[in-house]
Design a protein around this motif. Structure first.
Motif, PDB file in Angstrom:
ATOM      1  N   ARG A 188       0.840  -1.202   0.000  1.00  0.00           N
ATOM      2  CA  ARG A 188       0.000   0.000   0.000  1.00  0.00           C
ATOM      3  C   ARG A 188       0.875   1.252   0.000  1.00  0.00           C
ATOM      4  NH1 ARG A 188      -3.459  -2.002   3.548  1.00  0.00           N
ATOM      5  NH2 ARG A 188      -2.328  -1.074   5.282  1.00  0.00           N
ATOM      6  N   SER A 189       1.920   1.230   0.813  1.00  0.00           N
ATOM      7  CA  SER A 189       2.823   2.381   0.882  1.00  0.00           C
ATOM      8  C   SER A 189       3.494   2.608  -0.457  1.00  0.00           C
ATOM      9  CB  SER A 189       3.917   2.143   1.918  1.00  0.00           C
ATOM     10  OG  SER A 189       3.368   2.092   3.178  1.00  0.00           O
ATOM     11  N   ASN A 190       3.869   1.501  -1.093  1.00  0.00           N
ATOM     12  CA  ASN A 190       4.521   1.596  -2.390  1.00  0.00           C
ATOM     13  C   ASN A 190       3.585   2.257  -3.396  1.00  0.00           C
ATOM     14  OD1 ASN A 190       5.638   0.870  -4.977  1.00  0.00           O
ATOM     15  ND2 ASN A 190       6.915  -0.612  -3.908  1.00  0.00           N
ATOM     16  N   GLU A 191       2.314   1.818  -3.384  1.00  0.00           N
ATOM     17  CA  GLU A 191       1.336   2.414  -4.304  1.00  0.00           C
ATOM     18  C   GLU A 191       1.162   3.895  -4.022  1.00  0.00           C
ATOM     19  OE1 GLU A 191      -2.362   0.324  -4.011  1.00  0.00           O
ATOM     20  OE2 GLU A 191      -1.439  -1.549  -4.698  1.00  0.00           O
ATOM     21  N   GLU A 192       1.063   4.222  -2.733  1.00  0.00           N
ATOM     22  CA  GLU A 192       0.851   5.631  -2.380  1.00  0.00           C
ATOM     23  C   GLU A 192       2.056   6.480  -2.787  1.00  0.00           C
ATOM     24  OE1 GLU A 192      -2.108   4.773   1.418  1.00  0.00           O
ATOM     25  OE2 GLU A 192      -0.084   5.506   1.786  1.00  0.00           O
ATOM     26  N   LEU A 193       3.230   5.916  -2.598  1.00  0.00           N
ATOM     27  CA  LEU A 193       4.441   6.652  -2.958  1.00  0.00           C
ATOM     28  C   LEU A 193       4.496   6.886  -4.469  1.00  0.00           C
ATOM     29  CD1 LEU A 193       7.245   7.764  -1.959  1.00  0.00           C
ATOM     30  CD2 LEU A 193       8.187   5.586  -2.670  1.00  0.00           C
ATOM     31  N   VAL A 194       4.204   5.818  -5.231  1.00  0.00           N
ATOM     32  CA  VAL A 194       4.232   5.936  -6.693  1.00  0.00           C
ATOM     33  C   VAL A 194       3.220   6.983  -7.151  1.00  0.00           C
ATOM     34  CG1 VAL A 194       3.653   4.702  -8.835  1.00  0.00           C
ATOM     35  CG2 VAL A 194       5.140   3.619  -7.138  1.00  0.00           C
ATOM     36  N   GLU A 195       2.027   6.933  -6.562  1.00  0.00           N
ATOM     37  CA  GLU A 195       0.994   7.875  -6.962  1.00  0.00           C
ATOM     38  C   GLU A 195       1.407   9.311  -6.601  1.00  0.00           C
ATOM     39  OE1 GLU A 195      -2.978   6.586  -5.710  1.00  0.00           O
ATOM     40  OE2 GLU A 195      -3.401   8.755  -5.622  1.00  0.00           O
ATOM     41  N   TYR A 196       1.969   9.455  -5.412  1.00  0.00           N
ATOM     42  CA  TYR A 196       2.373  10.778  -4.949  1.00  0.00           C
ATOM     43  C   TYR A 196       3.488  11.341  -5.832  1.00  0.00           C
ATOM     44  CZ  TYR A 196       4.237  14.455  -1.987  1.00  0.00           C
ATOM     45  OH  TYR A 196       4.673  15.664  -1.521  1.00  0.00           O
ATOM     46  N   VAL A 197       4.528  10.529  -6.090  1.00  0.00           N
ATOM     47  CA  VAL A 197       5.655  11.040  -6.887  1.00  0.00           C
ATOM     48  C   VAL A 197       5.185  11.318  -8.323  1.00  0.00           C
ATOM     49  CG1 VAL A 197       7.996  10.550  -7.742  1.00  0.00           C
ATOM     50  CG2 VAL A 197       7.386   9.924  -5.412  1.00  0.00           C
TER      51      VAL A 197
END
Ligand code: HEM
Length: 401
Positions: A188-197
């Motif tokens: 989930r964190s990975n997805e959020e990070l990718v979306e944020y960046v």
């Protein structure tokens, strides 16, 4: 996944993490380049590790270990795994050269020196929270938060988002350290990070600023063939390669000082030894213990004949204690001035962040010594975590009197 990638490394076991050096010494005495029963090669001598990292007959960089897993949620809510993307660390030239060149300017010693006031400000802020406390954990108060805040600033992440950014980065790093207990959270964190960046990238396309993400965007737009996935991979690599390692430099380095009080006293008397002391910490207790390459052709290394396609693991931490290279290698000496250690690797993949890590180490440890005139260890045997790829203390409780 081989044992090398999963972080274990036969013939070493996790219970040796607190002090793997006697095992490295015993093995090196048996053979500076040797084959393990599992079929890969171990390289333990300084000259041999240096050759492994600089001779182009060894390649494929850190192999699959240098790729970064990225996931993304599609608009319909479906989970889409981008999978592992290649980074500069997983590739040979010319791809390596292209990806590294795009960010290398920001990491030269000159560019990095300009960040000294910012790093000092962050360290002051973190240490400010400790005023009046007799006890604290150096890892959670200073070592762990420092590098992620510094890289967030370099990338151009707004201050207000620092907390989220740090949480995502920590979750990514945790899976690297072999902690798979919270895989769902990591994903989930990975997805959020990718979306944020991705959003920051889109923003910088419209309004470039003086930050690293804008520089990556500009490179893409000037036709240097940088895909969005490569940008995301580069950002994630900076987090993964730079945060845990630098945190461990600060905490393991302080541990070495605290265990060698006469060396700490010497450094307090002569603060100009600080750069040498940081390099001695990297040599004596550097956080990255191993890396690997694949032989691209048949190579003779030391006394060994390595065949094409075989995996060769370089034990950087063993090379840094090789008595043929360093006199009295198991002694921690702040004035040794050994800048030629291989704690940052060597050759074309030599750590991109070396100047930054050295500076963060100098500012963090220099400020700690200046602020606290009498620091003591609360636990004589602190907890060690990580893997043989990245090793460090996870908690370091100190007493300040
Ligand atoms: C004490 C802290 C650090 C240590 C001990 C360390 C160690 C290393 C080592 C040993 C390598 C080479 C790996 C190999 O050849 O297989 C490497 C590569 C790399 N490091 Fe560091 N590192 C540190 C901090 C950082 C920081 C702060 C950053 C960036 C923010 C960073 C970014 C990188 C990158 C991007 C690479 C890949 C370079 C390439 O493939 O050309 N590192 N690091």
């Amino acid at each position: 996944m081989s044992d090398v990638e999963s972080g274990t490394l036969e013939p070493f076991s996790r219970d040796m993490l607190a002090d793997p050096y006697p095992a490295y010494r015993a093995l090196r005495e048996r053979g500076r380049v040797q084959r393990t029963p599992a079929g890969h090669w171990l390289v333990l001598g300084y000259d041999e590790v240096s050759t492994l990292l600089t001779d182009q007959r060894f390649g494929e960089a850190a192999g699959r270990g240098g790729r970064i897993r990225l996931s993304r949620t599609q608009r319909e809510g479906q989970h889409q795994l981008l999978g592992r993307v290649d980074t500069m660390l997983s590739q040979d030239p010319p791809e390596h050269t292209r990806l590294r060149r795009l960010v290398s300017k920001a990491f030269t010693p000159r560019s990095v020196q300009k960040m000294r006031p910012l790093i000092q400000e962050i360290v002051n802020e973190l240490l400010g929270g400790l005023a009046g406390r007799a006890e604290f954990d150096l890892v959670s108060e200073l070592a762990w938060p420092l590098p992620v805040i510094v890289i967030a600033e370099m990338l151009g992440i707004p201050r207000a988002d620092r907390g989220r950014f740090k949480r995502w980065s920590d979750a990514m790093v945790a899976t690297l350290g072999g902690d798979y207990s919270s895989l769902d959270e990591a994903r989930r964190s990975n997805e959020e990070l990718v979306e944020y960046v991705s959003r920051v990238i889109a923003d910088r396309r419209k309004q470039p600023r003086d930050d690293l993400i804008s520089r990556l965007v500009a490179a893409e737009e000037s036709g240097q063939k940088l895909s969005e996935d490569e940008m995301l991979g580069t950002v994630a690599l900076l987090l993964v390669a730079g945060n845990e390692t630098t945190a461990h430099l600060v905490s393991s380095g302080m541990l070495a000082l605290l265990r060698n009080p006469e060396q700490m006293a010497r450094l307090r008397e002569e603060p100009s030894l600080l750069p040498s002391a940081i390099d001695e910490m990297l040599r004596y207790t550097g956080p990255v213990h191993t890396t690997r390459r694949t032989a691209r052709e048949e190579v003779r290394l030391g006394d060994a004949n390595i065949s094409r396609g075989e995996v060769v693991v370089g034990i950087l931490a063993a090379a840094n204690r090789d008595p043929e290279k360093y006199a009295d290698p198991d002694r921690f000496e702040v004035a040794r001035n050994a800048t030629d250690h291989v704690a940052f690797g060597d050759g074309i993949h030599f750590c991109l962040g070396a100047a930054l890590a050295r500076l963060e180490g100098q500012v963090a440890i220099g400020t700690l010594l200046a602020r606290f005139s009498n620091l003591r260890l609360l636990d004589n045997e602190p907890e060690w975590g990580g893997t043989f790829a990245i090793r460090g203390v996870t908690r370091l409780r100190l007493h300040s009197v």
